[in-house]
Design a protein around this motif. Structure first.
Motif, PDB file in Angstrom:
ATOM      1  N   HIS A  10       0.828  -1.207   0.000  1.00 42.91           N
ATOM      2  CA  HIS A  10       0.000   0.000   0.000  1.00 42.91           C
ATOM      3  C   HIS A  10       0.868   1.265   0.000  1.00 42.91           C
ATOM      4  O   HIS A  10       0.588   2.208  -0.745  1.00 42.91           O
ATOM      5  CB  HIS A  10      -0.928  -0.024   1.216  1.00 42.91           C
ATOM      6  CG  HIS A  10      -2.088   0.897   1.103  1.00 42.91           C
ATOM      7  ND1 HIS A  10      -3.088   0.722   0.176  1.00 42.91           N
ATOM      8  CD2 HIS A  10      -2.409   2.011   1.804  1.00 42.91           C
ATOM      9  CE1 HIS A  10      -3.977   1.693   0.310  1.00 42.91           C
ATOM     10  NE2 HIS A  10      -3.589   2.489   1.282  1.00 42.91           N
ATOM     11  N   GLN A  62      -4.187   0.088  -5.138  1.00 41.28           N
ATOM     12  CA  GLN A  62      -4.403   0.863  -3.909  1.00 41.28           C
ATOM     13  C   GLN A  62      -5.709   0.519  -3.189  1.00 41.28           C
ATOM     14  O   GLN A  62      -5.689   0.250  -1.993  1.00 41.28           O
ATOM     15  CB  GLN A  62      -4.333   2.367  -4.188  1.00 41.28           C
ATOM     16  CG  GLN A  62      -2.933   2.904  -4.315  1.00 41.28           C
ATOM     17  CD  GLN A  62      -2.052   2.551  -3.146  1.00 41.28           C
ATOM     18  OE1 GLN A  62      -1.265   1.613  -3.198  1.00 41.28           O
ATOM     19  NE2 GLN A  62      -2.167   3.289  -2.082  1.00 41.28           N
ATOM     20  N   PRO A  63      -6.848   0.549  -3.865  1.00 41.55           N
ATOM     21  CA  PRO A  63      -8.074   0.219  -3.139  1.00 41.55           C
ATOM     22  C   PRO A  63      -8.103  -1.238  -2.665  1.00 41.55           C
ATOM     23  O   PRO A  63      -8.672  -1.539  -1.613  1.00 41.55           O
ATOM     24  CB  PRO A  63      -9.199   0.512  -4.130  1.00 41.55           C
ATOM     25  CG  PRO A  63      -8.568   0.765  -5.430  1.00 41.55           C
ATOM     26  CD  PRO A  63      -7.109   0.988  -5.228  1.00 41.55           C
ATOM     27  N   GLY A  66      -5.757  -1.365   0.358  1.00 38.48           N
ATOM     28  CA  GLY A  66      -6.391  -0.591   1.429  1.00 38.48           C
ATOM     29  C   GLY A  66      -7.562  -1.330   2.058  1.00 38.48           C
ATOM     30  O   GLY A  66      -7.708  -1.369   3.282  1.00 38.48           O
ATOM     31  N   TYR A  67      -8.393  -1.921   1.223  1.00 36.82           N
ATOM     32  CA  TYR A  67      -9.543  -2.691   1.731  1.00 36.82           C
ATOM     33  C   TYR A  67      -9.071  -3.872   2.573  1.00 36.82           C
ATOM     34  O   TYR A  67      -9.581  -4.110   3.672  1.00 36.82           O
ATOM     35  CB  TYR A  67     -10.408  -3.177   0.567  1.00 36.82           C
ATOM     36  CG  TYR A  67     -11.517  -4.091   1.015  1.00 36.82           C
ATOM     37  CD1 TYR A  67     -12.677  -3.568   1.577  1.00 36.82           C
ATOM     38  CD2 TYR A  67     -11.402  -5.470   0.892  1.00 36.82           C
ATOM     39  CE1 TYR A  67     -13.699  -4.399   2.011  1.00 36.82           C
ATOM     40  CE2 TYR A  67     -12.414  -6.313   1.319  1.00 36.82           C
ATOM     41  CZ  TYR A  67     -13.556  -5.772   1.880  1.00 36.82           C
ATOM     42  OH  TYR A  67     -14.558  -6.608   2.318  1.00 36.82           O
ATOM     43  N   LEU A  86     -11.439   7.887   0.558  1.00 34.04           N
ATOM     44  CA  LEU A  86     -12.120   7.285  -0.589  1.00 34.04           C
ATOM     45  C   LEU A  86     -12.753   8.344  -1.485  1.00 34.04           C
ATOM     46  O   LEU A  86     -12.700   8.240  -2.710  1.00 34.04           O
ATOM     47  CB  LEU A  86     -13.169   6.278  -0.110  1.00 34.04           C
ATOM     48  CG  LEU A  86     -12.598   5.009   0.545  1.00 34.04           C
ATOM     49  CD1 LEU A  86     -13.712   4.191   1.189  1.00 34.04           C
ATOM     50  CD2 LEU A  86     -11.803   4.186  -0.452  1.00 34.04           C
ATOM     51  N   TYR A  89     -10.025   9.869  -3.380  1.00 32.40           N
ATOM     52  CA  TYR A  89      -9.555   8.929  -4.394  1.00 32.40           C
ATOM     53  C   TYR A  89     -10.428   9.016  -5.643  1.00 32.40           C
ATOM     54  O   TYR A  89      -9.929   9.001  -6.772  1.00 32.40           O
ATOM     55  CB  TYR A  89      -9.549   7.506  -3.822  1.00 32.40           C
ATOM     56  CG  TYR A  89      -8.712   6.542  -4.612  1.00 32.40           C
ATOM     57  CD1 TYR A  89      -7.322   6.554  -4.493  1.00 32.40           C
ATOM     58  CD2 TYR A  89      -9.291   5.626  -5.472  1.00 32.40           C
ATOM     59  CE1 TYR A  89      -6.540   5.681  -5.224  1.00 32.40           C
ATOM     60  CE2 TYR A  89      -8.510   4.742  -6.205  1.00 32.40           C
ATOM     61  CZ  TYR A  89      -7.145   4.780  -6.069  1.00 32.40           C
ATOM     62  OH  TYR A  89      -6.363   3.914  -6.798  1.00 32.40           O
TER      63      TYR A  89
END
Length: 156
Positions: A10, A62-63, A66-67, A86, A89
């Motif tokens: 990340h 990235q998402p 991150g999740y 978010l 983003y």
């Protein structure tokens, strides 16, 4: 160990997004200042490749990282700093996606001028102004995301 690997991925992804974005902007601006279609075509071609290889890959990962981090650590995605990250983003994407298309057009217009031995057309300069303007909100949104990720403030 999984948390550390996800965190590393990340952080590297965030660094790639920020660094590649800043580098692309710098090189495009410097090439543009020359008004030399051959140089601009070359730099813009490299920029399109860099955006595809580095920025797009990091933007997809990235998402995901991150999740996964949020789930493993136990953070709720509705925590204020995550929710605002978010939103920022999405803002970044709203400005970045058109920029990708604009960079391709700038490259193509510069290539056409270079091949014809002519000056850059007015359409190039119009698109460049939009490209330049769109960079600011995207840059500030990414900077805001980095600040939120580092400080994790309670905002609301």
């Amino acid at each position: 160990m999984l948390v550390q690997l996800l965190l590393l991925a990340h952080v590297v992804g965030a660094t790639v997004l920020f660094g590649t974005g800043a580098g692309i902007a710098f090189f495009m601006v410097m090439a543009h200042r020359t008004r030399n279609p051959v140089l601009i075509a070359h730099v813009a071609g490299t920029v399109v490749i860099a955006d595809t290889v580095f920025t797009a890959t990091a933007a997809i990962l990235q998402p995901v990282t991150g999740y996964l981090l949020a789930r493993i650590i136990g953070w709720d995605l509705t925590e204020s700093w995550i929710a605002l990250s978010l939103v920022l983003y999405v803002v970044t994407g709203i400005f970045w996606l058109p920029v990708v298309w604009i960079q391709i057009r700038l490259r193509n217009l510069a290539r056409a001028a270079a091949n014809a031995g002519t000056a850059l057309p007015p359409a190039y300069f119009s698109l460049y102004r939009v490209w330049f303007a769109f960079g600011f909100p995207a840059f500030f949104a990414v900077t805001g995301i980095l600040l939120l990720m580092l400080s994790k403030p309670t905002l609301f």
